[in-house]
Design an enzyme around this catalytic site. Structure first.
Site, PDB file in Angstrom:
ATOM      1  CD  GLU A   1      -2.863   1.017   2.477  1.00 12.02           C
ATOM      2  OE1 GLU A   1      -3.239  -0.113   2.831  1.00 12.02           O
ATOM      3  OE2 GLU A   1      -3.268   2.064   3.004  1.00 12.02           O
TER       4      GLU A   1
ATOM      5  CE  LYS B   1      -6.034  -1.914   5.876  1.00 13.62           C
ATOM      6  NZ  LYS B   1      -5.315  -1.034   4.959  1.00 13.62           N
TER       7      LYS B   1
ATOM      8  CG  ASP C   1       1.873 -16.548  12.225  1.00 13.13           C
ATOM      9  OD1 ASP C   1       1.050 -15.898  11.549  1.00 13.13           O
ATOM     10  OD2 ASP C   1       1.624 -17.669  12.704  1.00 13.13           O
TER      11      ASP C   1
END
Ligand code: MEV
Length: 430
Positions: free
Chosen positions: A86, A270, A286
């Site tokens: 992004e 987010k 992870d």
């Protein structure tokens, strides 16, 4: 030997060619030729390495790797590798780190790396007695768990505690859950935890007179939490026509929206994860585990809310904080297998999982600030325009120096559309 340059500030870095950016890094961090090659993605992750990581491999998949600048965490500068598709994220983090630097940088901390392994015990006739029987055998069970991983034991890690819960209300009726609390030191710890859970299961079955069903770690790593705080001096907040007070109060009001409303909190968090995940991925960790932990933690009080908080201090400066689970490691798994992950860890100079967690949570807070500052003032789209215009210019067929020139014209005209880009390109060819 040539003196190395220090620090995470490199002026004009964004204007340099990629080779020159790598040269700048080279002046600061001692990386081998192979490590630099890994950062450039050539050869990056080789097919034979990928083949050992997952199944049915047919190739590898590349993403951009950028370096966020200006970060200072606990008084120490750090170059921050970020892997993300992004636009604006790396620039936003770097810019906010600069503002925070003016207020003394980020203060961060991490709790001991204690993770939780869960064992579900079914068919228990008398759950309260079974619970006590397990707790009475606590020492024996912890001693057994200590022998499972000799490397962790030598490093001072291993089991710390045992908890037994009775889940009364479930679709299948009551059952027991045992939590083994395990210090995993500098590892993410999934393997150690899952092995420990499986190893203790037979004895737990005997003690409870039940049947051990699931044996797996919990991603709600609420005992392995990282925290970051920052102060942005009020004067640093003013820009263009926006006064410093306006920006500060706008950011606080934006946070209040996320604190009160789960629909907004999801987007707000987010934005935090834009920063967090990019570093988690860059270091071979992870990111699904970190994502799961973050969102579960955000809902830990029964209502999903913001992971961060923003306010002002008694001098009117903007202050922010972020607290979230951070199950990341610097040994084991892809952190060691992936050559770029290894090089990135070296670039950051992190020597413990705790330091990595502290840097990551600081990047999350910086990213949150970048988003709120933009949303509370000019809106998010303007910052995206330049990059969007470049992508439109390339799609319209611009090449080499035409790309920048065409993008600039599209932004100036405030018409970022492919048909207009093609029209301009055609006019240049006449
Ligand atoms: C976009 O990737 C992230 C933001 O939506 C975060 C936010 O709204 O706070 C801009």
């Amino acid at each position: 030997m040539e003196e190395r340059q220090q620090g995470s500030r490199i002026s004009g870095f964004y204007k340099l060619h990629i080779e020159d950016r790598l040269n700048e890094l080279n002046q600061r961090v001692e990386l081998s030729v192979e490590e630099f090659a890994a950062l450039r993605g050539s050869p990056g992750l080789r097919l034979d390495q990928a083949e050992h990581m997952i199944e049915n491999v047919v190739g590898t998949y590349a993403l951009p790797l950028g370096i966020a600048l200006n970060f200072q965490v606990n008084g120490q500068d750090v170059l921050v590798p970020m892997v993300i598709e992004e636009p604006s994220v790396v620039a936003g983090a770097s810019f906010m780190a600069k503002l925070v630097r003016a207020g003394g940088g980020f203060s961060a901390s991490a709790t001991p790396p204690e993770m939780i392994a869960q064992m579900q015990i079914l068919d228990v006739a008398d759950p309260p007695s079974a619970r006590l029987a397990i707790l009475e055998a606590r020492q024996e069970l912890l001693a057994e768990a200590l022998e499972i991983d000799p490397v962790l034991k030598k490093l001072g890690g291993g089991p710390r505690d045992l908890e037994v819960r009775i889940i009364e209300a479930s679709p299948i009726g009551p059952f027991l859950v045992v939590h083994l609390i395990f210090d995993v030191r500098d590892a993410m710890g999934a393997n150690a935890l899952n092995t420990a859970a499986e190893r203790l299961a037979p004895r737990l079955a005997e003690l409870s007179k039940g049947r051990v069903h699931l044996r797996i770690l919990s991603n709600l790593a609420d005992r392995r939490v990282a925290r970051a705080r920052c102060t942005v001096p009020l004067d640093e907040l003013a820009f263009e026509d926006f006064s410093a007070q306006e920006v500060r109060d706008g950011i606080i009001a934006a946070w209040a929206f996320a604190a009160a409303d789960p629909y907004r909190a999801a987007t707000h968090n987010k934005g935090i994860m834009n920063g967090v995940d990019a570093v988690v991925i860059a270091t071979g960790n992870d990111w699904r585990a970190v994502e799961a932990g973050a969102h579960a933690y955000a809902a830990r009080n029964g209502r999903y809310t913001s992971l961060s908080a923003w306010g002002k201090d008694d001098q009117g400066n903007l202050v922010g904080s972020l607290e979230m689970p951070m199950a990341v490691g610097i040994v084991g798994g892809a952190t060691r297998v992936h050559p770029a992950a290894r090089a990135n860890l070296k670039l950051m100079g992190v020597e413990s999982a705790a330091r990595l967690a502290e840097v990551i949570v600081s990047v999350g807070l910086a990213q949150n600030l970048a988003a709120l500052r933009a949303l509370a003032t000019e809106g998010i789209q303007r910052g995206h325009m330049g990059l969007h215009a470049r992508q439109v210019a390339i799609a319209a067929g611009a090449q080499g120096e035409q790309i920048e020139r065409l993008a600039e014209q599209l932004v100036n005209e405030k018409v970022i559309r492919i048909d207009r880009a093609q029209e301009i390109l055609k006019s240049w060819q006449r």
